[in-house]
Scaffold this motif. Structure first.
Motif, PDB file in Angstrom:
ATOM      1  N   LEU A   7      -9.518   0.076  -2.932  1.00  0.00           N
ATOM      2  CA  LEU A   7      -8.663  -0.946  -3.534  1.00  0.00           C
ATOM      3  C   LEU A   7      -7.903  -1.719  -2.467  1.00  0.00           C
ATOM      4  O   LEU A   7      -7.793  -2.942  -2.523  1.00  0.00           O
ATOM      5  CB  LEU A   7      -7.660  -0.308  -4.504  1.00  0.00           C
ATOM      6  N   ARG A   8      -7.377  -0.998  -1.489  1.00  0.00           N
ATOM      7  CA  ARG A   8      -6.603  -1.651  -0.430  1.00  0.00           C
ATOM      8  C   ARG A   8      -7.477  -2.610   0.362  1.00  0.00           C
ATOM      9  O   ARG A   8      -7.071  -3.715   0.691  1.00  0.00           O
ATOM     10  CB  ARG A   8      -5.979  -0.600   0.489  1.00  0.00           C
ATOM     11  N   MET A 146       0.248  -6.505  -2.747  1.00  0.00           N
ATOM     12  CA  MET A 146       0.953  -5.315  -3.241  1.00  0.00           C
ATOM     13  C   MET A 146       0.240  -4.750  -4.464  1.00  0.00           C
ATOM     14  O   MET A 146      -0.500  -5.460  -5.149  1.00  0.00           O
ATOM     15  CB  MET A 146       2.418  -5.625  -3.580  1.00  0.00           C
ATOM     16  N   ASN A 147       0.450  -3.465  -4.727  1.00  0.00           N
ATOM     17  CA  ASN A 147      -0.073  -2.877  -5.954  1.00  0.00           C
ATOM     18  C   ASN A 147       0.607  -3.528  -7.146  1.00  0.00           C
ATOM     19  O   ASN A 147       1.779  -3.923  -7.070  1.00  0.00           O
ATOM     20  CB  ASN A 147       0.169  -1.369  -5.964  1.00  0.00           C
ATOM     21  N   HIS A 148      -0.124  -3.649  -8.238  1.00  0.00           N
ATOM     22  CA  HIS A 148       0.394  -4.331  -9.422  1.00  0.00           C
ATOM     23  C   HIS A 148       1.570  -3.569 -10.032  1.00  0.00           C
ATOM     24  O   HIS A 148       2.537  -4.161 -10.507  1.00  0.00           O
ATOM     25  CB  HIS A 148      -0.729  -4.472 -10.462  1.00  0.00           C
ATOM     26  N   ILE A 173       0.947 -17.185  -2.865  1.00  0.00           N
ATOM     27  CA  ILE A 173      -0.159 -16.474  -3.505  1.00  0.00           C
ATOM     28  C   ILE A 173       0.142 -14.985  -3.495  1.00  0.00           C
ATOM     29  O   ILE A 173       0.667 -14.452  -2.511  1.00  0.00           O
ATOM     30  CB  ILE A 173      -1.517 -16.803  -2.815  1.00  0.00           C
ATOM     31  N   LEU A 174      -0.165 -14.330  -4.615  1.00  0.00           N
ATOM     32  CA  LEU A 174       0.098 -12.904  -4.788  1.00  0.00           C
ATOM     33  C   LEU A 174      -1.221 -12.217  -5.149  1.00  0.00           C
ATOM     34  O   LEU A 174      -1.873 -12.601  -6.123  1.00  0.00           O
ATOM     35  CB  LEU A 174       1.128 -12.699  -5.896  1.00  0.00           C
ATOM     36  N   ILE A 175      -1.605 -11.242  -4.330  1.00  0.00           N
ATOM     37  CA  ILE A 175      -2.853 -10.517  -4.546  1.00  0.00           C
ATOM     38  C   ILE A 175      -2.503  -9.067  -4.843  1.00  0.00           C
ATOM     39  O   ILE A 175      -1.862  -8.402  -4.030  1.00  0.00           O
ATOM     40  CB  ILE A 175      -3.762 -10.601  -3.299  1.00  0.00           C
ATOM     41  N   THR A 176      -2.878  -8.599  -6.031  1.00  0.00           N
ATOM     42  CA  THR A 176      -2.647  -7.195  -6.389  1.00  0.00           C
ATOM     43  C   THR A 176      -3.992  -6.487  -6.503  1.00  0.00           C
ATOM     44  O   THR A 176      -5.050  -7.094  -6.278  1.00  0.00           O
ATOM     45  CB  THR A 176      -1.885  -7.050  -7.727  1.00  0.00           C
ATOM     46  N   ASP A 177      -3.961  -5.209  -6.863  1.00  0.00           N
ATOM     47  CA  ASP A 177      -5.210  -4.472  -7.048  1.00  0.00           C
ATOM     48  C   ASP A 177      -5.931  -4.896  -8.329  1.00  0.00           C
ATOM     49  O   ASP A 177      -7.088  -4.520  -8.544  1.00  0.00           O
ATOM     50  CB  ASP A 177      -4.954  -2.957  -7.049  1.00  0.00           C
ATOM     51  N   LEU A 178      -5.279  -5.680  -9.181  1.00  0.00           N
ATOM     52  CA  LEU A 178      -5.892  -6.135 -10.428  1.00  0.00           C
ATOM     53  C   LEU A 178      -6.277  -7.610 -10.422  1.00  0.00           C
ATOM     54  O   LEU A 178      -7.259  -7.996 -11.062  1.00  0.00           O
ATOM     55  CB  LEU A 178      -4.930  -5.918 -11.616  1.00  0.00           C
ATOM     56  N   ALA A 179      -5.462  -8.431  -9.744  1.00  0.00           N
ATOM     57  CA  ALA A 179      -5.589  -9.872  -9.960  1.00  0.00           C
ATOM     58  C   ALA A 179      -5.009 -10.681  -8.811  1.00  0.00           C
ATOM     59  O   ALA A 179      -4.349 -10.139  -7.919  1.00  0.00           O
ATOM     60  CB  ALA A 179      -4.869 -10.248 -11.261  1.00  0.00           C
ATOM     61  N   VAL A 180      -5.248 -11.988  -8.883  1.00  0.00           N
ATOM     62  CA  VAL A 180      -4.649 -12.948  -7.950  1.00  0.00           C
ATOM     63  C   VAL A 180      -3.846 -13.961  -8.753  1.00  0.00           C
ATOM     64  O   VAL A 180      -4.339 -14.513  -9.746  1.00  0.00           O
ATOM     65  CB  VAL A 180      -5.728 -13.682  -7.115  1.00  0.00           C
ATOM     66  N   PHE A 181      -2.604 -14.160  -8.340  1.00  0.00           N
ATOM     67  CA  PHE A 181      -1.736 -15.156  -8.963  1.00  0.00           C
ATOM     68  C   PHE A 181      -1.357 -16.191  -7.919  1.00  0.00           C
ATOM     69  O   PHE A 181      -1.207 -15.864  -6.735  1.00  0.00           O
ATOM     70  CB  PHE A 181      -0.432 -14.518  -9.467  1.00  0.00           C
ATOM     71  N   THR A 191      -4.988 -16.794 -11.556  1.00  0.00           N
ATOM     72  CA  THR A 191      -6.133 -17.630 -11.180  1.00  0.00           C
ATOM     73  C   THR A 191      -7.418 -16.833 -10.987  1.00  0.00           C
ATOM     74  O   THR A 191      -8.511 -17.390 -11.067  1.00  0.00           O
ATOM     75  CB  THR A 191      -5.837 -18.401  -9.875  1.00  0.00           C
ATOM     76  N   GLU A 192      -7.300 -15.524 -10.705  1.00  0.00           N
ATOM     77  CA  GLU A 192      -8.477 -14.705 -10.441  1.00  0.00           C
ATOM     78  C   GLU A 192      -8.208 -13.292 -10.944  1.00  0.00           C
ATOM     79  O   GLU A 192      -7.062 -12.872 -11.030  1.00  0.00           O
ATOM     80  CB  GLU A 192      -8.767 -14.642  -8.931  1.00  0.00           C
ATOM     81  N   ARG A 193      -9.280 -12.588 -11.279  1.00  0.00           N
ATOM     82  CA  ARG A 193      -9.117 -11.175 -11.630  1.00  0.00           C
ATOM     83  C   ARG A 193     -10.214 -10.371 -10.952  1.00  0.00           C
ATOM     84  O   ARG A 193     -11.337 -10.855 -10.760  1.00  0.00           O
ATOM     85  CB  ARG A 193      -9.122 -10.965 -13.143  1.00  0.00           C
TER      86      ARG A 193
END
Length: 221
Positions: A7-8, A146-148, A173-181, A191-193
């Motif tokens: 995930l990381r 970061m983790n969601h 931009i925020l990138i988590t283990d689930l999605a991109v905002f 914007t992305e999952r």
């Protein structure tokens, strides 16, 4: 590789897409330090560290560390051909003048307006806010990895941060283990999952409202 590592690295790989040739990029400690492992060799990128290195390479192999070479977190690094050293005042001068194109930071919380809280958990011993305060305000683009949710399953994406802010309205931009905002015109937008996570699951695990882009990219790697 355990699931956590996968995930990381998936998050780091997505963050590496924000980097293009010729950039000066500052990496925070933690997941952001994995980003260089996902860059293609033909990209010409200068990695910047607050302690005074421009031009860091990959992490050294065990037993090949140079005791004089470390990043701002104190971890051993390598340097590329063309790297240069400066004192930390010059390194911070680069940040304050807007010479850093992109900073990739970890965080404890991000608000729906793009506020960043990544430097202190009240009651924990802490050396200080460090360079994140200036990077968050002055880098041309701020990416957060970061983790969601935290280890108790509580959303780290919040309506307003309950932890002390590092900087307000700074995240792009925020990138988590689930999605991109992305923060678009001051509003959090999905914007992305990452496959296989659904919009419904992402919504359920996010403790604030957000907009949903019309054409959501599904990331399969």
């Amino acid at each position: 590789m355990g699931m956590g590592v996968d995930l990381r690295n998936r998050m780091a790989k997505r963050a590496s897409e924000e980097i293009s040739s010729g950039m000066v990029v500052n990496l925070g400690i933690g997941i952001p330090s994995l980003v260089p492992n996902h860059l293609s060799a033909d990209l010409n990128v200068m990695f910047h560290a607050e302690n005074g290195i421009i031009g860091m390479g990959e992490s050294p192999e065990k037993d090949f560390e140079d005791e004089n070479l470390c990043n701002a977190g104190g971890f051993p690094v390598t340097v590329l051909a063309g790297a240069s050293y400066c004192d930390s005042a010059v390194a911070f001068g680069m940040i304050r003048r807007g010479r850093v194109d992109l900073t990739i930071l970890g965080s404890l919380q991000v608000s729906q307006k793009g506020d960043l809280a990544n430097w202190i958990v009240p009651g924990k011993k802490i050396p200080g806010m460090g360079g994140a305060m200036e990077l968050a305000q002055k880098a041309r683009k701020v990416a957060v990895l970061m983790n969601h949710t935290d280890k108790n399953g509580i959303s780290k994406i919040v309506e307003s941060c309950t932890l002390p802010l590092t900087a307000a309205n700074c995240v792009d931009i925020l990138i988590t283990d689930l999605a991109v905002f992305k923060i678009i015109e001051g509003s959090l937008t999905l914007t992305e999952r990452f496959a296989p996570h659904t919009v419904a699951e992402i919504t359920a695990k996010t403790s604030c409202d957000f907009f949903i882009a019309e054409d959501i990219r599904v990331i399969e790697y």
